[in-house]
Scaffold this motif. Structure first.
Motif, PDB file in Angstrom:
ATOM      1  N   PHE A  37      46.869  44.860  42.368  1.00 57.36           N
ATOM      2  CA  PHE A  37      47.304  45.526  41.454  1.00 57.36           C
ATOM      3  C   PHE A  37      47.091  46.862  41.647  1.00 57.36           C
ATOM      4  O   PHE A  37      46.471  47.515  42.447  1.00 57.36           O
ATOM      5  CB  PHE A  37      46.582  45.226  39.945  1.00 57.36           C
ATOM      6  CG  PHE A  37      46.817  43.728  39.501  1.00 57.36           C
ATOM      7  CD1 PHE A  37      46.092  42.736  40.193  1.00 57.36           C
ATOM      8  CD2 PHE A  37      47.649  43.527  38.637  1.00 57.36           C
ATOM      9  CE1 PHE A  37      46.303  41.451  39.823  1.00 57.36           C
ATOM     10  CE2 PHE A  37      47.897  42.328  38.087  1.00 57.36           C
ATOM     11  CZ  PHE A  37      47.261  41.124  38.594  1.00 57.36           C
ATOM     12  N   GLN A  39      47.251  51.156  39.725  1.00 56.20           N
ATOM     13  CA  GLN A  39      47.141  52.033  38.265  1.00 56.20           C
ATOM     14  C   GLN A  39      47.108  53.321  38.680  1.00 56.20           C
ATOM     15  O   GLN A  39      46.477  53.846  39.055  1.00 56.20           O
ATOM     16  CB  GLN A  39      45.696  51.658  37.361  1.00 56.20           C
ATOM     17  CG  GLN A  39      45.825  52.216  36.065  1.00 56.20           C
ATOM     18  CD  GLN A  39      44.854  51.566  34.985  1.00 56.20           C
ATOM     19  OE1 GLN A  39      43.870  51.139  35.523  1.00 56.20           O
ATOM     20  NE2 GLN A  39      44.870  51.924  33.778  1.00 56.20           N
ATOM     21  N   ARG A  45      47.721  49.463  34.134  1.00 55.28           N
ATOM     22  CA  ARG A  45      47.556  48.671  35.459  1.00 55.28           C
ATOM     23  C   ARG A  45      48.825  47.722  35.764  1.00 55.28           C
ATOM     24  O   ARG A  45      49.173  46.960  34.569  1.00 55.28           O
ATOM     25  CB  ARG A  45      46.298  47.885  35.714  1.00 55.28           C
ATOM     26  CG  ARG A  45      45.752  47.450  36.896  1.00 55.28           C
ATOM     27  CD  ARG A  45      44.430  46.897  36.855  1.00 55.28           C
ATOM     28  NE  ARG A  45      43.451  48.075  36.532  1.00 55.28           N
ATOM     29  CZ  ARG A  45      42.057  47.900  36.326  1.00 55.28           C
ATOM     30  NH1 ARG A  45      41.585  46.770  36.980  1.00 55.28           N
ATOM     31  NH2 ARG A  45      41.331  48.975  36.218  1.00 55.28           N
ATOM     32  N   PHE A  47      50.953  44.660  38.261  1.00 58.21           N
ATOM     33  CA  PHE A  47      50.971  43.714  39.253  1.00 58.21           C
ATOM     34  C   PHE A  47      51.700  44.370  40.545  1.00 58.21           C
ATOM     35  O   PHE A  47      52.715  44.988  40.309  1.00 58.21           O
ATOM     36  CB  PHE A  47      51.576  42.568  38.803  1.00 58.21           C
ATOM     37  CG  PHE A  47      51.981  41.528  39.950  1.00 58.21           C
ATOM     38  CD1 PHE A  47      53.203  41.306  40.222  1.00 58.21           C
ATOM     39  CD2 PHE A  47      50.728  40.804  40.443  1.00 58.21           C
ATOM     40  CE1 PHE A  47      53.621  40.437  41.546  1.00 58.21           C
ATOM     41  CE2 PHE A  47      51.161  39.876  41.453  1.00 58.21           C
ATOM     42  CZ  PHE A  47      52.541  39.804  41.912  1.00 58.21           C
ATOM     43  N   THR A 106      47.211  40.501  34.119  1.00 56.60           N
ATOM     44  CA  THR A 106      46.051  41.162  34.661  1.00 56.60           C
ATOM     45  C   THR A 106      44.651  40.329  33.872  1.00 56.60           C
ATOM     46  O   THR A 106      43.642  40.159  34.318  1.00 56.60           O
ATOM     47  CB  THR A 106      45.955  42.542  34.068  1.00 56.60           C
ATOM     48  OG1 THR A 106      46.128  42.621  32.757  1.00 56.60           O
ATOM     49  CG2 THR A 106      46.705  43.451  34.966  1.00 56.60           C
ATOM     50  N   TYR A 109      42.888  37.509  35.420  1.00 59.83           N
ATOM     51  CA  TYR A 109      42.318  37.651  36.750  1.00 59.83           C
ATOM     52  C   TYR A 109      40.878  37.797  36.237  1.00 59.83           C
ATOM     53  O   TYR A 109      40.600  38.521  35.433  1.00 59.83           O
ATOM     54  CB  TYR A 109      42.763  38.925  37.455  1.00 59.83           C
ATOM     55  CG  TYR A 109      43.974  38.416  38.164  1.00 59.83           C
ATOM     56  CD1 TYR A 109      45.237  38.247  37.646  1.00 59.83           C
ATOM     57  CD2 TYR A 109      44.038  38.147  39.592  1.00 59.83           C
ATOM     58  CE1 TYR A 109      46.370  37.866  38.297  1.00 59.83           C
ATOM     59  CE2 TYR A 109      45.122  37.834  40.393  1.00 59.83           C
ATOM     60  CZ  TYR A 109      46.261  37.730  39.662  1.00 59.83           C
ATOM     61  OH  TYR A 109      47.383  37.132  40.216  1.00 59.83           O
ATOM     62  N   TRP A 112      37.340  41.395  39.881  1.00 60.71           N
ATOM     63  CA  TRP A 112      38.041  42.539  40.190  1.00 60.71           C
ATOM     64  C   TRP A 112      37.075  43.384  41.063  1.00 60.71           C
ATOM     65  O   TRP A 112      35.778  43.511  40.987  1.00 60.71           O
ATOM     66  CB  TRP A 112      38.273  43.646  38.799  1.00 60.71           C
ATOM     67  CG  TRP A 112      39.294  42.797  37.998  1.00 60.71           C
ATOM     68  CD1 TRP A 112      39.215  41.867  37.126  1.00 60.71           C
ATOM     69  CD2 TRP A 112      40.630  43.156  38.160  1.00 60.71           C
ATOM     70  NE1 TRP A 112      40.388  41.661  36.490  1.00 60.71           N
ATOM     71  CE2 TRP A 112      41.321  42.480  37.071  1.00 60.71           C
ATOM     72  CE3 TRP A 112      41.621  43.907  38.873  1.00 60.71           C
ATOM     73  CZ2 TRP A 112      42.928  42.443  36.897  1.00 60.71           C
ATOM     74  CZ3 TRP A 112      42.878  44.023  38.711  1.00 60.71           C
ATOM     75  CH2 TRP A 112      43.482  43.264  37.576  1.00 60.71           C
TER      76      TRP A 112
END
Length: 122
Positions: A37, A39, A45, A47, A106, A109, A112
């Motif tokens: 991902f 941002q 953010r 994909f 997001t 998930y 991270w």
């Protein structure tokens, strides 16, 4: 402890290439899909790409399809994002994340990494 660690970010001129790496801990994450991902400042953010646990399925956002390639080496517990033909709009912090659900969202998930900065200059 579950961990993902990104590396490989940096400053590159437009049209150049970078390869990001995401090292993940053994065990649980070896059986997960991994996504990338990004941002940008002031933006949500988004994909970028994802790869299945076996590496046989991949998925890309339209904005990077044909320029980025995701791959994984399960023996090395590492997922790669090869980024070619970079554009200034690719500038962002790039994150890898692990999921047990095949999704672009997001919130699907669970784990991270800390992120790595990619800056593409004109």
């Amino acid at each position: 402890q579950v961990q993902l660690v990104e590396s490989g970010g940096g400053l590159v001129q437009a049209g150049g290439s970078l390869r990001l790496s995401c090292m993940h801990s053994r065990g649980t994450l070896s059986s997960s899909a991994i996504g990338w991902f990004r941002q940008a400042p002031g933006k949500e953010r988004e994909f970028v790409a994802k790869i299945s646990r076996g590496g046989d399925n991949t998925d890309y956002s339209d904005s990077v399809k044909g320029r980025f390639t995701i791959s994984r080496d399960n023996a090395q517990n590492t997922v790669y994002l090869q980024m070619n033909s970079l554009k200034p709009e690719d500038t962002a912090v790039y994150y890898c994340a692990a999921t047990f659900i095949w999704s672009r969202e997001t919130n699907k998930y669970r784990y991270w990494g800390q992120g790595t900065q990619v800056t593409v200059s004109t």
